[in-house]
Write a protein that holds these residues in place. Structure first.
Motif, PDB file in Angstrom:
ATOM      1  N   ALA A  87       4.248  -3.278   4.221  1.00  0.00           N
ATOM      2  CA  ALA A  87       3.694  -1.927   4.347  1.00  0.00           C
ATOM      3  C   ALA A  87       4.793  -0.930   4.709  1.00  0.00           C
ATOM      4  O   ALA A  87       4.853   0.175   4.161  1.00  0.00           O
ATOM      5  CB  ALA A  87       2.584  -1.912   5.393  1.00  0.00           C
ATOM      6  N   LYS A 143      -2.663  -2.835  -5.703  1.00  0.00           N
ATOM      7  CA  LYS A 143      -1.643  -3.444  -4.845  1.00  0.00           C
ATOM      8  C   LYS A 143      -0.238  -2.967  -5.223  1.00  0.00           C
ATOM      9  O   LYS A 143       0.627  -2.786  -4.372  1.00  0.00           O
ATOM     10  CB  LYS A 143      -1.670  -4.977  -4.979  1.00  0.00           C
ATOM     11  N   LEU A 144      -0.029  -2.793  -6.517  1.00  0.00           N
ATOM     12  CA  LEU A 144       1.288  -2.388  -7.023  1.00  0.00           C
ATOM     13  C   LEU A 144       1.692  -1.006  -6.522  1.00  0.00           C
ATOM     14  O   LEU A 144       2.883  -0.743  -6.314  1.00  0.00           O
ATOM     15  CB  LEU A 144       1.254  -2.386  -8.556  1.00  0.00           C
ATOM     16  N   ALA A 147       7.028  -0.330   1.671  1.00  0.00           N
ATOM     17  CA  ALA A 147       6.413   0.564   0.677  1.00  0.00           C
ATOM     18  C   ALA A 147       6.547   2.027   1.123  1.00  0.00           C
ATOM     19  O   ALA A 147       6.911   2.897   0.328  1.00  0.00           O
ATOM     20  CB  ALA A 147       4.945   0.192   0.472  1.00  0.00           C
ATOM     21  N   ARG A 148       6.268   2.289   2.393  1.00  0.00           N
ATOM     22  CA  ARG A 148       6.430   3.666   2.879  1.00  0.00           C
ATOM     23  C   ARG A 148       7.886   4.097   2.808  1.00  0.00           C
ATOM     24  O   ARG A 148       8.194   5.252   2.508  1.00  0.00           O
ATOM     25  CB  ARG A 148       5.909   3.784   4.317  1.00  0.00           C
ATOM     26  N   PHE A 190       0.269   2.651  -0.833  1.00  0.00           N
ATOM     27  CA  PHE A 190       0.984   2.709   0.452  1.00  0.00           C
ATOM     28  C   PHE A 190       0.132   3.507   1.424  1.00  0.00           C
ATOM     29  O   PHE A 190      -0.674   4.353   1.029  1.00  0.00           O
ATOM     30  CB  PHE A 190       2.373   3.333   0.287  1.00  0.00           C
ATOM     31  N   ILE A 237       8.725   5.433  -0.483  1.00  0.00           N
ATOM     32  CA  ILE A 237       8.223   6.800  -0.679  1.00  0.00           C
ATOM     33  C   ILE A 237       9.089   7.814   0.078  1.00  0.00           C
ATOM     34  O   ILE A 237       9.373   8.902  -0.434  1.00  0.00           O
ATOM     35  CB  ILE A 237       6.744   6.904  -0.249  1.00  0.00           C
ATOM     36  N   PRO A 288       2.730   3.599 -12.663  1.00  0.00           N
ATOM     37  CA  PRO A 288       3.739   2.744 -13.287  1.00  0.00           C
ATOM     38  C   PRO A 288       3.070   1.785 -14.278  1.00  0.00           C
ATOM     39  O   PRO A 288       1.856   1.609 -14.242  1.00  0.00           O
ATOM     40  CB  PRO A 288       4.296   1.955 -12.105  1.00  0.00           C
ATOM     41  N   PHE A 343       6.139  -3.603  -5.730  1.00  0.00           N
ATOM     42  CA  PHE A 343       5.644  -2.273  -5.387  1.00  0.00           C
ATOM     43  C   PHE A 343       6.353  -1.299  -6.321  1.00  0.00           C
ATOM     44  O   PHE A 343       7.559  -1.414  -6.521  1.00  0.00           O
ATOM     45  CB  PHE A 343       5.941  -1.920  -3.929  1.00  0.00           C
ATOM     46  N   ALA A 344       5.607  -0.371  -6.905  1.00  0.00           N
ATOM     47  CA  ALA A 344       6.203   0.584  -7.837  1.00  0.00           C
ATOM     48  C   ALA A 344       5.848   1.996  -7.427  1.00  0.00           C
ATOM     49  O   ALA A 344       4.712   2.270  -7.042  1.00  0.00           O
ATOM     50  CB  ALA A 344       5.701   0.321  -9.257  1.00  0.00           C
TER      51      ALA A 344
END
Lengths: 304, 304
Positions: free
Chosen positions: B255, A297-298, B258-259, A301, B262, A221, B218-219
């Protein structure tokens, strides 16, 4: 560490965005590319400016690992471009393009630069891109950029030079136009068949997509930024960070290419924070390292 | 594992894309959401269908962890929508929307579902979204979706319910419209100030951007796909995979979030591979695990 020979434009830009204006500031693809790449390796610029460019040469390129032996200064005016951006900064309109001394530009590679291990062919006429490759010994890696203008008007010349390119960097609409294919995965396969084994597709604020050797992709990204002042040169800065980092690596493999994408994205994320190359000129190596970590960090996962 | 109460539409869609057509196939936000979320947890649907929906209930929801106690079957026709997609699949035109039995829909939460720990408010009138929250005990987590229609026409009702929402999932143009701010980072801050501490911004083929607790983001990119047949329901499927996975976690931290992004992207990447919910109905747990791993390969880079 491999020096990079970089051919492209050095220019004066005038820029208007919803956040301000800048008039007759330094721009040009080779300028952004060289400053970004010089954070990682030596860059040898091949370009032309008019005798009006003056002290800007020292101001912009001085004190960096940038070799100007291939930069010609000729009587006349430097390439000038003026552009205006809309509110979302994704759409821009060219107000004028004055080629000036760039109109007669014929890249001449100094003898000492003919064995450069990395070559970057900026977005110039594909026949001139071929001319550059004709003048150098077979480099380890050839990177290139192009644009819709050449895809539409000189497709045969473009296809000829693409056979000699290892890494092609273009934006998503250009990739679709070049391949004649709306689906980006299929477009990438078609372009790889034209020559470049690695294709880097730039998607502006949406990041980058790159082919990998196994047939898959790497995707990154763009850094979400609160203040984007001027997107001019972001793509060229990305190319500089990307190829500059690659040239600093022992070898080019998928892991190095992925990190190169993040370094390219890192440099580009700084470039847009101010007009012209101003933010890049103030940039320190530590800033680069810190933002690279922010990219981790961005996107990171855990798999559990 | 936390059961999710999900309110939204169950519908018949007719879809035309450049790759084919499907007529009167099962659709609806709650449908896509429930199937996707049921890979991770139990889903309790609150919705309405007409008496023409028939055997589709069993075909689509049967044999899954989907509780239909809150799904009303009333005399009349099921919600029908018809849409047509352009060649790039990013633009779509609604040919018609017949609300039918959905026009009088008043969500009624069965007593046994009032203590559901997770609640997902699909894209219905914000006043109905508030009604749902009035009927349940304070859940651990409330997720919600909305759309431009409500942002433009019922902004006050929307702002009222947003105060009670923990995670808001909307697309990028909706985020900009809701905040009245073109810059996505600033827009996200403004929307967080309206209530939702976590904002998930869906960008279609460009992936997802999510706020993190520390102030960062988060991307995740979307999976590059060679064959996209029908993007209908991709956002709802994403929401189902995202909240379904979160509900299956011990606790909700950065965390896990973020998962969850996905897993949401994973489920959505399957949904678009066929018309209607057809690909989701054929999907196995192993397919989900394998594509989650592909996302790791797609985005992973080393820090050296």
């Amino acid at each position: 560490m491999n020096p990079i020979l970089a051919v492209g434009s050095v220019a004066f830009d005038s820029i208007k965005t919803p956040f301000g204006e800048a008039s007759r500031v330094v721009g040009g693809a080779a300028t952004y590319f060289a400053i970004a790449a010089s954070f990682f390796t030596e860059v040898r610029i091949v370009a032309v400016v008019g005798d009006d460019f003056g002290a800007n040469l020292e101001k912009v390129f001085g004190g960096r690992r940038i070799d100007l032996a291939g930069l010609e200064i000729v009587p006349g005016e430097t390439f000038r471009w003026k552009g205006e951006y809309g509110f979302d900064l994704n759409s821009r309109e060219t107000v004028y393009t004055h080629l000036n001394v760039f109109e007669q530009f014929k890249p001449k590679i100094p003898h000492s630069h003919k064995s450069s291990p990395f070559v970057f062919l900026g977005n110039i006429h594909p026949t001139l891109q071929s001319d550059v490759l004709d003048q150098v010994q077979r480099p380890k890696l050839v990177g290139a950029d192009t644009m819709n203008y050449w895809i539409e008007r000189t497709p045969e010349d473009l296809k000829k030079v693409l056979k000699r390119v290892d890494v092609l960097l273009i934006n998503d609409s250009e990739a679709r136009a070049l391949a004649g294919e709306a689906n980006l995965v299929k477009a990438a396969r078609k372009i790889q068949a034209m020559g470049p084994k690695t294709l880097v597709i730039k998607r502006g604020e949406h990041g980058v997509l790159m082919t990998r050797t196994g047939g898959g992709f790497f995707a990154a990204p763009a850094m979400p930024l609160e203040d984007v002042f001027d997107p001019t040169g972001a793509g060229d800065t990305f190319a500089g960070g990307f190829l500059g980092y690659l040239a600093s690596c022992e070898g080019v493999d998928d892991a190095a290419l992925a990190r190169a994408i993040i370094y390219g994205s890192t440099l580009a994320s700084f470039a847009v924070e101010d007009f012209s190359v101003d933010r890049l000129l103030r940039l320190k190596q530590d800033d680069v390292t810190a933002r690279f970590q922010e990219f981790k960090k961005l996107t990171h996962f855990d798999v559990v």
